[in-house]
Scaffold this motif. Structure first.
Motif, PDB file in Angstrom:
ATOM      1  N   LYS A 127       0.825  -1.211   0.000  1.00 31.27           N
ATOM      2  CA  LYS A 127       0.000   0.000   0.000  1.00 31.27           C
ATOM      3  C   LYS A 127       0.857   1.258   0.000  1.00 31.27           C
ATOM      4  O   LYS A 127       0.552   2.228  -0.691  1.00 31.27           O
ATOM      5  CB  LYS A 127      -0.937  -0.022   1.201  1.00 31.27           C
ATOM      6  CG  LYS A 127      -2.004  -1.115   1.120  1.00 31.27           C
ATOM      7  CD  LYS A 127      -2.840  -1.194   2.388  1.00 31.27           C
ATOM      8  CE  LYS A 127      -3.750   0.003   2.524  1.00 31.27           C
ATOM      9  NZ  LYS A 127      -4.645  -0.133   3.709  1.00 31.27           N
ATOM     10  N   THR A 169       2.286   1.626  -3.472  1.00 31.47           N
ATOM     11  CA  THR A 169       1.239   2.100  -4.377  1.00 31.47           C
ATOM     12  C   THR A 169       1.069   3.611  -4.248  1.00 31.47           C
ATOM     13  O   THR A 169       1.006   4.338  -5.262  1.00 31.47           O
ATOM     14  CB  THR A 169      -0.093   1.399  -4.064  1.00 31.47           C
ATOM     15  OG1 THR A 169       0.047  -0.005  -4.304  1.00 31.47           O
ATOM     16  CG2 THR A 169      -1.220   1.947  -4.930  1.00 31.47           C
ATOM     17  N   ASN A 170       0.993   4.093  -3.025  1.00 37.55           N
ATOM     18  CA  ASN A 170       0.848   5.523  -2.784  1.00 37.55           C
ATOM     19  C   ASN A 170       2.028   6.304  -3.364  1.00 37.55           C
ATOM     20  O   ASN A 170       1.861   7.352  -3.996  1.00 37.55           O
ATOM     21  CB  ASN A 170       0.736   5.778  -1.278  1.00 37.55           C
ATOM     22  CG  ASN A 170       0.553   7.242  -0.951  1.00 37.55           C
ATOM     23  OD1 ASN A 170      -0.450   7.864  -1.295  1.00 37.55           O
ATOM     24  ND2 ASN A 170       1.538   7.826  -0.285  1.00 37.55           N
ATOM     25  N   TYR A 171       3.232   5.761  -3.169  1.00 38.44           N
ATOM     26  CA  TYR A 171       4.445   6.424  -3.672  1.00 38.44           C
ATOM     27  C   TYR A 171       4.447   6.470  -5.208  1.00 38.44           C
ATOM     28  O   TYR A 171       4.774   7.499  -5.804  1.00 38.44           O
ATOM     29  CB  TYR A 171       5.673   5.675  -3.164  1.00 38.44           C
ATOM     30  CG  TYR A 171       6.987   6.262  -3.634  1.00 38.44           C
ATOM     31  CD1 TYR A 171       7.647   7.227  -2.884  1.00 38.44           C
ATOM     32  CD2 TYR A 171       7.568   5.860  -4.837  1.00 38.44           C
ATOM     33  CE1 TYR A 171       8.843   7.773  -3.311  1.00 38.44           C
ATOM     34  CE2 TYR A 171       8.766   6.397  -5.276  1.00 38.44           C
ATOM     35  CZ  TYR A 171       9.402   7.352  -4.508  1.00 38.44           C
ATOM     36  OH  TYR A 171      10.588   7.894  -4.944  1.00 38.44           O
ATOM     37  N   ALA A 199       2.035   8.996  -6.535  1.00 35.78           N
ATOM     38  CA  ALA A 199       2.424  10.361  -6.186  1.00 35.78           C
ATOM     39  C   ALA A 199       3.629  10.839  -6.983  1.00 35.78           C
ATOM     40  O   ALA A 199       3.712  12.017  -7.356  1.00 35.78           O
ATOM     41  CB  ALA A 199       2.728  10.450  -4.689  1.00 35.78           C
ATOM     42  N   GLU A 206      -9.940   3.172  -1.869  1.00 34.34           N
ATOM     43  CA  GLU A 206      -8.938   4.235  -1.763  1.00 34.34           C
ATOM     44  C   GLU A 206      -8.426   4.658  -3.133  1.00 34.34           C
ATOM     45  O   GLU A 206      -7.994   5.800  -3.319  1.00 34.34           O
ATOM     46  CB  GLU A 206      -7.766   3.762  -0.911  1.00 34.34           C
ATOM     47  CG  GLU A 206      -8.113   3.385   0.529  1.00 34.34           C
ATOM     48  CD  GLU A 206      -6.898   2.887   1.274  1.00 34.34           C
ATOM     49  OE1 GLU A 206      -5.814   3.473   1.104  1.00 34.34           O
ATOM     50  OE2 GLU A 206      -7.025   1.898   2.023  1.00 34.34           O
ATOM     51  N   TYR A 207      -8.457   3.721  -4.087  1.00 36.71           N
ATOM     52  CA  TYR A 207      -7.927   3.995  -5.427  1.00 36.71           C
ATOM     53  C   TYR A 207      -8.998   3.674  -6.473  1.00 36.71           C
ATOM     54  O   TYR A 207      -8.873   2.702  -7.224  1.00 36.71           O
ATOM     55  CB  TYR A 207      -6.664   3.177  -5.676  1.00 36.71           C
ATOM     56  CG  TYR A 207      -5.527   3.537  -4.743  1.00 36.71           C
ATOM     57  CD1 TYR A 207      -4.689   4.620  -5.015  1.00 36.71           C
ATOM     58  CD2 TYR A 207      -5.299   2.799  -3.576  1.00 36.71           C
ATOM     59  CE1 TYR A 207      -3.659   4.960  -4.154  1.00 36.71           C
ATOM     60  CE2 TYR A 207      -4.272   3.139  -2.710  1.00 36.71           C
ATOM     61  CZ  TYR A 207      -3.462   4.215  -3.000  1.00 36.71           C
ATOM     62  OH  TYR A 207      -2.446   4.555  -2.139  1.00 36.71           O
ATOM     63  N   TYR A 261      -7.749   6.574 -10.761  1.00 41.78           N
ATOM     64  CA  TYR A 261      -6.496   5.840 -10.955  1.00 41.78           C
ATOM     65  C   TYR A 261      -6.730   4.761 -12.013  1.00 41.78           C
ATOM     66  O   TYR A 261      -6.808   3.567 -11.701  1.00 41.78           O
ATOM     67  CB  TYR A 261      -6.028   5.194  -9.643  1.00 41.78           C
ATOM     68  CG  TYR A 261      -5.824   6.197  -8.529  1.00 41.78           C
ATOM     69  CD1 TYR A 261      -4.602   6.859  -8.382  1.00 41.78           C
ATOM     70  CD2 TYR A 261      -6.836   6.484  -7.615  1.00 41.78           C
ATOM     71  CE1 TYR A 261      -4.405   7.787  -7.360  1.00 41.78           C
ATOM     72  CE2 TYR A 261      -6.650   7.410  -6.595  1.00 41.78           C
ATOM     73  CZ  TYR A 261      -5.433   8.052  -6.472  1.00 41.78           C
ATOM     74  OH  TYR A 261      -5.244   8.957  -5.460  1.00 41.78           O
TER      75      TYR A 261
END
Length: 336
Positions: A18, A21-23, A26, A50-51, A56
């Motif tokens: 997770k 994925t966020n990185y 971003a 969340e995505y 996304y």
């Protein structure tokens, strides 16, 4: 590096998956596709909230187990980079279910390797653990075997340009099942159970783990085990940082648990080099020139007999620094 590239993360609904994925979204919005491969449909459902695909469009959720080689091969069609984060990692559960641990951590690792070799994957980074260095429990032994498989995979790739590497780090601050969220839950009871007052651990944030994975994806030549230079902490200092008014109750060390984390053993020192930000344990046999590698990374060999463990570390977290890190990295997620 990731422009128009497709990435697959096994165990992608876990803490590292997770965070990665966020990185990626971003910092690399140009990514072509991101496949979250895991076996837990509920976690995939929650992560999909969340995505959402309308925001996304690159993300895909793929139910599958690393024990299933055919499913892995299908999932890896068109994939360029693979991050292998799937594992059975809880020490007591692994001791009680040894065959299940072997199937996931060893057979699963080989399945990932085979699927990558049979696909168009270019680079693979596998996650290791401090428990793989001189293992004393089954989980550590299976992760050591996994490390060996990924390192050796570079020798059987033939003319395939794929590169396999490993990142090994210790306790991730705030990860699922780790001590800090456990203490945060327990402090309301007024008593914190401590296994041993002299226990120490390395400390790395999820962001630090993600940065290691990205470093390996970009810079690995194939066969390296990357180890970060990170501070240690004393378990008593963690308790003081979280709940200074709580009683500390010594409950004894758990089966298969070490007093101190170790990431590089003295036996590894002959193959270990200092890269500046990281150490790297190089493979005994490799397909590239060692002198060129050393020159390219300005690497220096560590002293023979060198060991890297949390007890003898030169850098330490304090109670105050731990408080700041917990407020920054753990409490927001804990209270969410």
């Amino acid at each position: 590096m990731l422009s128009n590239k497709s990435v697959l993360i096994t165990g992608g609904t876990g803490s590292l998956g997770k965070a990665l994925t966020n990185y990626l979204f971003a910092h690399h919005p140009e990514i072509k596709r991101l496949v979250i491969y895991s076996r837990d449909e509920q976690k995939q459902f929650a992560m999909a909230q969340e995505y959402p695909v309308d925001r996304y469009p690159q993300i895909r959720f793929f139910i599958g187990d690393v024990r299933d080689r055919d499913r892995l091969i299908r999932a890896m069609k068109g994939i360029d980079y693979v991050v292998h984060a799937a594992a059975m990692k809880h020490v007591p559960i692994a001791e009680y279910n040894p065959d299940e641990c072997v199937k996931t951590n060893i057979t699963g690792a080989q399945n990932v390797i085979d699927a990558c070799l049979d696909s168009s994957v270019e680079r693979v980074v596998a996650l290791s653990t401090d428990k793989a260095a001189a293992p004393i429990n089954l989980y550590g032994a299976t992760k050591l075997a996994s490390d060996k498989l990924f390192v050796a995979a570079n020798n059987i790739r033939g003319w395939n340009p794929i590169r396999f590497s490993v990142v090994r780090y210790g306790n991730v601050m705030g990860s699922n099942g780790s001590v800090i969220p456990f203490f945060l839950k327990k402090r309301a009871e007024g008593v914190l159970p401590i296994t041993d007052l002299s226990m120490t651990r390395f400390n790395i944030s999820l962001r630090g783990g993600v940065e290691m994975v990205m470093h390996a994806l970009e810079h690995a030549w194939g066969g390296e085990i990357f180890v970060p230079k990170i501070p240690s902490y004393r378990i008593t200092d963690v308790a003081e940082a979280i709940a200074p008014d709580c009683e500390l109750r010594v409950v004894g060390i758990r089966p298969g648990e070490k007093l101190h984390e170790e990431m590089i053993t003295s036996s590894d020192s002959f193959y270990t080099w200092d890269l500046g930000r990281y150490y790297t344990i190089l493979p005994a046999t490799h397909k590239w020139n060692l002198d060129e590698y050393v020159s390219h990374f300005h690497a220096t060999r560590v002293p023979l007999g060198f060991r890297y463990n949390s007890e003898q570390n030169s850098e330490w977290e304090t109670v105050e620094s731990l408080r700041k890190l917990i407020k920054l990295h753990v409490e927001p997620a804990f209270s969410a």
